[in-house]
Motif scaffolding. Structure first.
Motif, PDB file in Angstrom:
ATOM      1  N   ASN A  39       5.488  -7.506   3.406  1.00  0.00           N
ATOM      2  CA  ASN A  39       7.606  -6.689   4.496  1.00  0.00           C
ATOM      3  C   ASN A  39       7.484  -5.512   4.295  1.00  0.00           C
ATOM      4  OD1 ASN A  39       6.959  -9.167   6.570  1.00  0.00           O
ATOM      5  ND2 ASN A  39       7.692 -10.138   4.064  1.00  0.00           N
ATOM      6  N   VAL A  40       7.140  -4.699   3.950  1.00  0.00           N
ATOM      7  CA  VAL A  40       7.627  -3.150   3.780  1.00  0.00           C
ATOM      8  C   VAL A  40       6.447  -2.122   4.516  1.00  0.00           C
ATOM      9  CG1 VAL A  40       5.568  -2.418   1.803  1.00  0.00           C
ATOM     10  CG2 VAL A  40       7.704  -1.716   1.564  1.00  0.00           C
ATOM     11  N   GLU A  41       8.043  -1.511   5.092  1.00  0.00           N
ATOM     12  CA  GLU A  41       7.186  -0.143   5.837  1.00  0.00           C
ATOM     13  C   GLU A  41       7.732   0.348   5.400  1.00  0.00           C
ATOM     14  OE1 GLU A  41       7.019  -3.515  10.380  1.00  0.00           O
ATOM     15  OE2 GLU A  41       9.236  -2.296   9.135  1.00  0.00           O
ATOM     16  N   GLY A  42       6.779   1.754   6.470  1.00  0.00           N
ATOM     17  CA  GLY A  42       7.745   3.054   6.771  1.00  0.00           C
ATOM     18  C   GLY A  42       6.947   3.893   5.487  1.00  0.00           C
ATOM     19  N   PRO A  43       7.120   5.295   5.004  1.00  0.00           N
ATOM     20  CA  PRO A  43       6.503   6.650   4.847  1.00  0.00           C
ATOM     21  C   PRO A  43       5.738   6.141   3.391  1.00  0.00           C
ATOM     22  CG  PRO A  43       9.028   7.393   4.692  1.00  0.00           C
ATOM     23  CD  PRO A  43       8.819   5.516   5.861  1.00  0.00           C
ATOM     24  N   PHE A  44       6.576   5.123   2.492  1.00  0.00           N
ATOM     25  CA  PHE A  44       5.586   4.614   1.192  1.00  0.00           C
ATOM     26  C   PHE A  44       4.772   3.367   1.852  1.00  0.00           C
ATOM     27  CE2 PHE A  44       9.179   7.955   0.534  1.00  0.00           C
ATOM     28  CZ  PHE A  44       8.098   8.835   0.182  1.00  0.00           C
ATOM     29  N   PHE A  45       4.571   3.223   2.643  1.00  0.00           N
ATOM     30  CA  PHE A  45       3.823   1.655   2.961  1.00  0.00           C
ATOM     31  C   PHE A  45       2.470   1.143   1.481  1.00  0.00           C
ATOM     32  CE2 PHE A  45       0.122  -0.575   4.125  1.00  0.00           C
ATOM     33  CZ  PHE A  45       0.507  -1.985   4.231  1.00  0.00           C
ATOM     34  N   ALA A  46       1.453   2.480   1.571  1.00  0.00           N
ATOM     35  CA  ALA A  46       0.667   2.340   0.514  1.00  0.00           C
ATOM     36  C   ALA A  46       1.136   2.098  -0.390  1.00  0.00           C
ATOM     37  CB  ALA A  46      -0.299   3.163   1.577  1.00  0.00           C
ATOM     38  N   PRO A  47       2.226   3.403  -1.114  1.00  0.00           N
ATOM     39  CA  PRO A  47       1.918   2.429  -2.749  1.00  0.00           C
ATOM     40  C   PRO A  47       2.886   1.952  -3.349  1.00  0.00           C
ATOM     41  CG  PRO A  47       3.295   5.025  -1.849  1.00  0.00           C
ATOM     42  CD  PRO A  47       2.387   4.849  -0.729  1.00  0.00           C
ATOM     43  N   LEU A  48       3.904   1.374  -2.398  1.00  0.00           N
ATOM     44  CA  LEU A  48       5.070   0.226  -2.405  1.00  0.00           C
ATOM     45  C   LEU A  48       3.899  -0.833  -1.897  1.00  0.00           C
ATOM     46  CD1 LEU A  48       7.984   1.321  -1.031  1.00  0.00           C
ATOM     47  CD2 LEU A  48       7.509   1.583  -3.646  1.00  0.00           C
ATOM     48  N   HIS A  49       3.042  -1.147  -1.339  1.00  0.00           N
ATOM     49  CA  HIS A  49       2.250  -2.465  -1.198  1.00  0.00           C
ATOM     50  C   HIS A  49       1.571  -2.652  -2.760  1.00  0.00           C
ATOM     51  CE1 HIS A  49      -0.116  -5.441   1.341  1.00  0.00           C
ATOM     52  NE2 HIS A  49      -0.278  -5.060   1.100  1.00  0.00           N
ATOM     53  N   ALA A  50       1.097  -1.622  -2.670  1.00  0.00           N
ATOM     54  CA  ALA A  50       0.103  -1.663  -3.792  1.00  0.00           C
ATOM     55  C   ALA A  50       0.739  -2.005  -5.384  1.00  0.00           C
ATOM     56  CB  ALA A  50      -0.351  -0.771  -4.435  1.00  0.00           C
ATOM     57  N   GLN A  51       1.919  -1.577  -5.375  1.00  0.00           N
ATOM     58  CA  GLN A  51       3.277  -1.619  -6.102  1.00  0.00           C
ATOM     59  C   GLN A  51       3.510  -2.753  -6.475  1.00  0.00           C
ATOM     60  OE1 GLN A  51       6.530   0.333  -7.065  1.00  0.00           O
ATOM     61  NE2 GLN A  51       6.906   0.203  -8.966  1.00  0.00           N
ATOM     62  N   PHE A  52       3.712  -3.706  -5.560  1.00  0.00           N
ATOM     63  CA  PHE A  52       4.733  -4.940  -5.174  1.00  0.00           C
ATOM     64  C   PHE A  52       3.576  -6.242  -5.928  1.00  0.00           C
ATOM     65  CE2 PHE A  52       8.133  -3.432  -2.189  1.00  0.00           C
ATOM     66  CZ  PHE A  52       8.806  -2.897  -2.857  1.00  0.00           C
ATOM     67  N   GLY A  95      15.936 -12.074   4.732  1.00  0.00           N
ATOM     68  CA  GLY A  95      15.287 -11.189   5.346  1.00  0.00           C
ATOM     69  C   GLY A  95      14.472  -9.920   4.870  1.00  0.00           C
ATOM     70  N   THR A  96      14.045  -9.013   5.280  1.00  0.00           N
ATOM     71  CA  THR A  96      13.390  -7.858   5.217  1.00  0.00           C
ATOM     72  C   THR A  96      14.017  -6.329   5.456  1.00  0.00           C
ATOM     73  OG1 THR A  96      12.091  -9.129   6.755  1.00  0.00           O
ATOM     74  CG2 THR A  96      11.449  -7.038   5.786  1.00  0.00           C
ATOM     75  N   PRO A  97      15.034  -6.144   3.575  1.00  0.00           N
ATOM     76  CA  PRO A  97      15.587  -5.187   3.574  1.00  0.00           C
ATOM     77  C   PRO A  97      14.193  -3.981   3.667  1.00  0.00           C
ATOM     78  CG  PRO A  97      15.667  -6.685   1.736  1.00  0.00           C
ATOM     79  CD  PRO A  97      14.827  -7.429   2.874  1.00  0.00           C
ATOM     80  N   LYS A  98      15.401  -2.493   3.840  1.00  0.00           N
ATOM     81  CA  LYS A  98      14.435  -1.087   3.951  1.00  0.00           C
ATOM     82  C   LYS A  98      13.875  -0.854   3.156  1.00  0.00           C
ATOM     83  CE  LYS A  98      15.434  -0.199   8.334  1.00  0.00           C
ATOM     84  NZ  LYS A  98      14.483   0.242   9.082  1.00  0.00           N
ATOM     85  N   ALA A  99      12.886  -0.427   2.337  1.00  0.00           N
ATOM     86  CA  ALA A  99      11.990   0.111   1.546  1.00  0.00           C
ATOM     87  C   ALA A  99      12.824  -0.093   0.246  1.00  0.00           C
ATOM     88  CB  ALA A  99      10.974   1.207   1.392  1.00  0.00           C
ATOM     89  N   GLU A 100      13.800   0.969   0.060  1.00  0.00           N
ATOM     90  CA  GLU A 100      14.514   1.711  -0.931  1.00  0.00           C
ATOM     91  C   GLU A 100      15.273   0.058  -1.016  1.00  0.00           C
ATOM     92  OE1 GLU A 100      18.301   4.565  -1.780  1.00  0.00           O
ATOM     93  OE2 GLU A 100      16.340   5.636  -0.947  1.00  0.00           O
ATOM     94  N   LYS A 101      15.970  -0.660  -0.348  1.00  0.00           N
ATOM     95  CA  LYS A 101      16.704  -1.529  -0.833  1.00  0.00           C
ATOM     96  C   LYS A 101      15.678  -2.705  -1.039  1.00  0.00           C
ATOM     97  CE  LYS A 101      20.692  -4.455   0.023  1.00  0.00           C
ATOM     98  NZ  LYS A 101      20.586  -5.119  -0.927  1.00  0.00           N
TER      99      LYS A 101
END
Length: 155
Positions: A39-52, A95-101
């Motif tokens: 569910n991550v979204e935003g400008p850092f989607f790709a690296p966070l998606h991979a990291q998570f 819920g689905t918090p924002k990426a930083e949260k």
């Protein structure tokens, strides 16, 4: 069947119960991390998606090791969502918090698990279970490293 691995039943039971809390907390963190991966979204989607994604896969391996250690001690591993929720030190996120949260929550949860693994190591070593103590050292190391990486992302 009798379990004869050099630990008395009460020592094995103490270790298994302590490990049950680590298992439940790890599973709760696994589910949260996987949800954030999806569910991550935003400008850092790709690296966070991979990291998570790599984080929840590593947690999956750890969960299996922890559950198998409980079985090796001669006890049933907790395996239901009800049990996990009751035993977990990690809070569920519905819920689905924002990426930083998301990053901040995962950081706090990895720190919680590092502390829980440390407490569990102390408990199991007091009853003579060095093998489980070693497993908890591995978990402390992994959660500490992951917490550091998440913390660095928050600045």
């Amino acid at each position: 069947m009798k379990v004869d691995i050099g630990l008395k039943e009460n020592a094995r039971k103490t270790a298994a119960e302590a490990l049950g809390r680590v298992l439940a907390s790890s599973y709760m963190l696994y589910v949260k991390t996987q949800s954030f991966h999806w569910n991550v979204e935003g400008p850092f989607f790709a690296p966070l998606h991979a990291q998570f994604g790599s984080q929840y896969e590593a947690l999956g391996d750890a969960i299996d090791e922890i559950a198998e250690r409980i079985r090796a001690l001669g006890f049933a591993a907790p395996g239901s969502l009800t049990q996990f929720k009751k035993l977990s030190a990690v809070e569920e996120q519905t819920g689905t918090p924002k990426a930083e949260k998301m990053i901040a929550e995962l950081l706090a949860d990895h720190e919680t698990l590092a502390k829980l693994a440390r407490e569990t190591k102390d408990i199991v070593e007091r009853v003579g279970d060095a093998e489980t103590g070693d497993l908890m050292v591995e978990r402390m190391t992994e959660h500490g490293k992951t917490a550091w990486m998440l913390r660095a992302q928050l600045g």
